[in-house]
Every structure is written in structure tokens, then in C-alpha cells.
Design a protein around this motif. Structure first.
Motif, PDB file in Angstrom:
ATOM      1  N   ALA A 274       0.839  -1.207   0.000  1.00  0.00           N
ATOM      2  CA  ALA A 274       0.000   0.000   0.000  1.00  0.00           C
ATOM      3  C   ALA A 274       0.871   1.253   0.000  1.00  0.00           C
ATOM      4  CB  ALA A 274      -0.918  -0.010   1.217  1.00  0.00           C
ATOM      5  N   ALA A 275       1.858   1.286   0.866  1.00  0.00           N
ATOM      6  CA  ALA A 275       2.704   2.483   0.986  1.00  0.00           C
ATOM      7  C   ALA A 275       3.445   2.763  -0.322  1.00  0.00           C
ATOM      8  CB  ALA A 275       3.685   2.310   2.139  1.00  0.00           C
ATOM      9  N   ASN A 276       3.904   1.704  -0.975  1.00  0.00           N
ATOM     10  CA  ASN A 276       4.678   1.906  -2.208  1.00  0.00           C
ATOM     11  C   ASN A 276       3.824   2.332  -3.403  1.00  0.00           C
ATOM     12  OD1 ASN A 276       7.458   1.601  -1.595  1.00  0.00           O
ATOM     13  ND2 ASN A 276       7.102  -0.564  -1.200  1.00  0.00           N
ATOM     14  N   LYS A 277       2.507   2.335  -3.238  1.00  0.00           N
ATOM     15  CA  LYS A 277       1.631   2.881  -4.293  1.00  0.00           C
ATOM     16  C   LYS A 277       1.639   4.407  -4.259  1.00  0.00           C
ATOM     17  CE  LYS A 277      -0.389  -1.023  -5.584  1.00  0.00           C
ATOM     18  NZ  LYS A 277       0.053  -1.574  -6.858  1.00  0.00           N
ATOM     19  N   ILE A 278       2.136   4.977  -3.173  1.00  0.00           N
ATOM     20  CA  ILE A 278       2.014   6.422  -2.969  1.00  0.00           C
ATOM     21  C   ILE A 278       3.310   7.104  -3.422  1.00  0.00           C
ATOM     22  CG2 ILE A 278       1.656   8.199  -1.197  1.00  0.00           C
ATOM     23  CD1 ILE A 278      -0.005   6.010   0.324  1.00  0.00           C
ATOM     24  N   PRO A 279       3.188   8.056  -4.357  1.00  0.00           N
ATOM     25  CA  PRO A 279       4.383   8.703  -4.894  1.00  0.00           C
ATOM     26  C   PRO A 279       5.292   9.271  -3.805  1.00  0.00           C
ATOM     27  CG  PRO A 279       2.460   9.351  -6.149  1.00  0.00           C
ATOM     28  CD  PRO A 279       1.953   8.558  -4.965  1.00  0.00           C
ATOM     29  N   GLY A 280       6.563   9.066  -3.993  1.00  0.00           N
ATOM     30  CA  GLY A 280       7.547   9.602  -3.044  1.00  0.00           C
ATOM     31  C   GLY A 280       7.835   8.678  -1.882  1.00  0.00           C
ATOM     32  N   ILE A 281       7.072   7.599  -1.805  1.00  0.00           N
ATOM     33  CA  ILE A 281       7.283   6.666  -0.686  1.00  0.00           C
ATOM     34  C   ILE A 281       8.146   5.497  -1.150  1.00  0.00           C
ATOM     35  CG2 ILE A 281       6.153   5.084   0.933  1.00  0.00           C
ATOM     36  CD1 ILE A 281       5.760   8.152   1.534  1.00  0.00           C
ATOM     37  N   ARG A 282       9.144   5.201  -0.329  1.00  0.00           N
ATOM     38  CA  ARG A 282       9.984   4.024  -0.549  1.00  0.00           C
ATOM     39  C   ARG A 282       9.899   3.197   0.726  1.00  0.00           C
ATOM     40  NH1 ARG A 282      12.067   8.452  -2.372  1.00  0.00           N
ATOM     41  NH2 ARG A 282      13.070   8.817  -0.367  1.00  0.00           N
ATOM     42  N   ALA A 283       8.962   2.256   0.696  1.00  0.00           N
ATOM     43  CA  ALA A 283       8.706   1.447   1.887  1.00  0.00           C
ATOM     44  C   ALA A 283       9.391   0.093   1.752  1.00  0.00           C
ATOM     45  CB  ALA A 283       7.201   1.247   2.065  1.00  0.00           C
ATOM     46  N   ALA A 284       9.791  -0.468   2.871  1.00  0.00           N
ATOM     47  CA  ALA A 284      10.433  -1.788   2.844  1.00  0.00           C
ATOM     48  C   ALA A 284      10.091  -2.562   4.108  1.00  0.00           C
ATOM     49  CB  ALA A 284      11.950  -1.627   2.736  1.00  0.00           C
ATOM     50  N   VAL A 285       9.836  -3.856   3.905  1.00  0.00           N
ATOM     51  CA  VAL A 285       9.685  -4.752   5.053  1.00  0.00           C
ATOM     52  C   VAL A 285      11.097  -5.116   5.495  1.00  0.00           C
ATOM     53  CG1 VAL A 285       8.832  -6.980   5.863  1.00  0.00           C
ATOM     54  CG2 VAL A 285       7.560  -5.740   4.097  1.00  0.00           C
ATOM     55  N   CYS A 286      11.415  -4.840   6.729  1.00  0.00           N
ATOM     56  CA  CYS A 286      12.748  -5.170   7.250  1.00  0.00           C
ATOM     57  C   CYS A 286      12.572  -5.981   8.531  1.00  0.00           C
ATOM     58  CB  CYS A 286      13.550  -3.911   7.557  1.00  0.00           C
ATOM     59  SG  CYS A 286      13.827  -2.853   6.133  1.00  0.00           S
ATOM     60  N   HIS A 287      12.886  -7.239   8.444  1.00  0.00           N
ATOM     61  CA  HIS A 287      12.806  -8.073   9.636  1.00  0.00           C
ATOM     62  C   HIS A 287      14.189  -8.475  10.125  1.00  0.00           C
ATOM     63  CE1 HIS A 287       8.333  -9.063   8.749  1.00  0.00           C
ATOM     64  NE2 HIS A 287       8.466  -8.036   9.566  1.00  0.00           N
ATOM     65  N   ASP A 288      15.179  -7.687   9.681  1.00  0.00           N
ATOM     66  CA  ASP A 288      16.532  -7.884  10.201  1.00  0.00           C
ATOM     67  C   ASP A 288      17.206  -6.523  10.265  1.00  0.00           C
ATOM     68  OD1 ASP A 288      18.579  -7.629   7.707  1.00  0.00           O
ATOM     69  OD2 ASP A 288      16.648  -8.409   7.063  1.00  0.00           O
ATOM     70  N   VAL A 289      18.183  -6.427  11.132  1.00  0.00           N
ATOM     71  CA  VAL A 289      18.846  -5.142  11.406  1.00  0.00           C
ATOM     72  C   VAL A 289      19.609  -4.639  10.180  1.00  0.00           C
ATOM     73  CG1 VAL A 289      20.738  -4.133  12.769  1.00  0.00           C
ATOM     74  CG2 VAL A 289      18.935  -5.447  13.900  1.00  0.00           C
ATOM     75  N   TYR A 290      20.244  -5.542   9.450  1.00  0.00           N
ATOM     76  CA  TYR A 290      21.039  -5.124   8.284  1.00  0.00           C
ATOM     77  C   TYR A 290      20.154  -4.413   7.259  1.00  0.00           C
ATOM     78  CZ  TYR A 290      23.899  -5.176   4.112  1.00  0.00           C
ATOM     79  OH  TYR A 290      24.581  -4.791   2.985  1.00  0.00           O
ATOM     80  N   SER A 291      19.025  -5.043   6.918  1.00  0.00           N
ATOM     81  CA  SER A 291      18.125  -4.421   5.930  1.00  0.00           C
ATOM     82  C   SER A 291      17.617  -3.069   6.417  1.00  0.00           C
ATOM     83  CB  SER A 291      16.914  -5.315   5.656  1.00  0.00           C
ATOM     84  OG  SER A 291      17.309  -6.576   5.240  1.00  0.00           O
ATOM     85  N   ALA A 292      17.391  -2.966   7.722  1.00  0.00           N
ATOM     86  CA  ALA A 292      16.821  -1.732   8.277  1.00  0.00           C
ATOM     87  C   ALA A 292      17.758  -0.548   8.072  1.00  0.00           C
ATOM     88  CB  ALA A 292      16.497  -1.911   9.755  1.00  0.00           C
ATOM     89  N   HIS A 293      19.085  -0.760   8.214  1.00  0.00           N
ATOM     90  CA  HIS A 293      19.974   0.404   7.973  1.00  0.00           C
ATOM     91  C   HIS A 293      20.437   0.467   6.524  1.00  0.00           C
ATOM     92  CE1 HIS A 293      23.897  -1.707   8.114  1.00  0.00           C
ATOM     93  NE2 HIS A 293      23.417  -2.401   9.120  1.00  0.00           N
ATOM     94  N   GLN A 294      20.664  -0.678   5.910  1.00  0.00           N
ATOM     95  CA  GLN A 294      21.128  -0.647   4.512  1.00  0.00           C
ATOM     96  C   GLN A 294      20.058  -0.082   3.588  1.00  0.00           C
ATOM     97  OE1 GLN A 294      20.327  -2.532   1.667  1.00  0.00           O
ATOM     98  NE2 GLN A 294      22.239  -3.067   0.597  1.00  0.00           N
ATOM     99  N   GLY A 295      18.804  -0.367   3.922  1.00  0.00           N
ATOM    100  CA  GLY A 295      17.701   0.157   3.100  1.00  0.00           C
ATOM    101  C   GLY A 295      17.680   1.681   3.083  1.00  0.00           C
TER     102      GLY A 295
END
Ligand SMILES: O=C[C@H](O)[C@H](O)[C@H](O)COP(=O)(O)O
Length: 159
Positions: free
Chosen positions: A74-95
Motif C-alpha cells: 500500500a505504501a509503495n503505491k504512494i508517490p515519493g514513498i519508498r517502503a520496505a519490510v525489514c525483519h533484520d537489522v542489516y536491511s533496516a539500515h542498509q535500506g
């Protein structure tokens, strides 16, 4: 940092467990609900959270649902939003560092509050890279958004 926060019913319990922690590490929360565990559709909450980010009321957003996936779609349908599911610490900061992720999505049925806290900490402390390569790549993401929006307008015969 100001975070626009939202959840559907499936992320409600996790949201309730996280707000105190978030405030304790200096995050100001704009809470867009849900405020009760009653059933509510994640697209409705994603709209509120992402509008807050787009308007600049919040620096970033955070969405919860059962898996994190519906909220992320849903979030990624909205212009300007770059949403990501992050269930690990690495993805959370690397994203954030590489892709300037501005909405973190978590699954209330997937992770527990302790792990979620580490992920949130990594997300809010990360900054988008100053590297030209990543900035140019972000421009390509913006271009994708624009190209397909234009195509949609053409296809739907919008004047
Ligand atoms: O991607 C969808 C989300 O995970 C929803 O939170 C999920 O579908 C809700 O399911 P339920 O109503 O069974 O908790």
C-alpha cells in the motif's frame, strides 16, 4: 526524529508494545491509529502515514500489519514513498543508506518487540548515503514512478 506511525488490527499489539520504547530513544510519534484492535484495512492507515511523510510533518514513517507486506504494498503505491519490510537489522539500515527507505514496515505476526526495537533503532539512526551512485539510482526510481504515472493517465484518458 518524527515518525508517522500506523497499523492495522494485526499489528496493533506490536504497535502498543513499541511506542514507549520509540519515545524513550527520542522519537516523536504521530500516531495515525489503529487505536483499538478492531479490524481495519491497512491501505486506509497507509494513506494517513504516507501523507504525513509526503507533507513533511514526519521525517519517516512506520507501518505495521500481520506480515508487513500489505502495508508495504500500500505504501509503495504512494508517490515519493519508498517502503520496505525489514525483519533484520542489516536491511533496516542498509535500506536507508542505499535506497533512502522512508517507511519501515514490520509484521506483527512475524517478529517480537525485542527484535523490532533493534530494527527500529537501526532504521532511525541510518542516513542516506552521500554517494552519487546511490543518488543517481534514486533518480531512476523517481523516473519509474513518473513514467508509469504518465502511462496510467494516458490509458485512463485523463485530460
Ligand atoms: O498483508 C496483509 C496483512 O498482513 C494483514 O495484516 C493481514 O492480512 C490481516 O489478517 P487477519 O485479519 O487474519 O489478521
Amino acid at each position: 526524529m518524527i515518525i508517522a506511525l500506523g497499523t492495522d488490527h494485526s499489528g496493533f499489539a506490536l504497535k502498543s508494545e513499541l511506542t514507549e520504547y520509540m519515545e524513550s530513544i527520542g522519537i516523536r510519534i504521530i500516531d495515525h491509529g489503529a487505536y483499538t484492535p478492531e479490524r481495519i484495512d491497512f491501505p486506509d492507515i497507509a494513506r494517513l502515514v504516507c501523507e504525513s511523510v509526503r507533507k513533511g510533518e514526519a521525517d519517516r514513517g512506520m507501518m505495521l500489519c500481520g506480515s508487513g507486506l500489505g502495508a508495504c504494498i500500500a505504501a509503495n503505491k504512494i508517490p515519493g514513498i519508498r517502503a520496505a519490510v525489514c525483519h533484520d537489522v542489516y536491511s533496516a539500515h542498509q535500506g536507508v543508506e542505499h535506497d533512502d527507505v522512508n517507511v519501515l514496515c514490520l509484521g506483527g505476526k512475524i517478529i517480537g518487540p525485542w527484535h523490532a526495537k533493534d530494527i527500529i533503532s537501526a532504521f532511525v539512526n541510518a542516513k542516506f548515503s552521500t554517494d552519487t551512485y546511490f543518488r543517481q539510482r534514486l533518480q531512476k526510481l523517481d523516473q519509474l514512478e513518473l513514467d508509469y504515472a504518465r502511462e496510467w493517465v494516458r490509458r485512463n484518458d485523463v485530460p
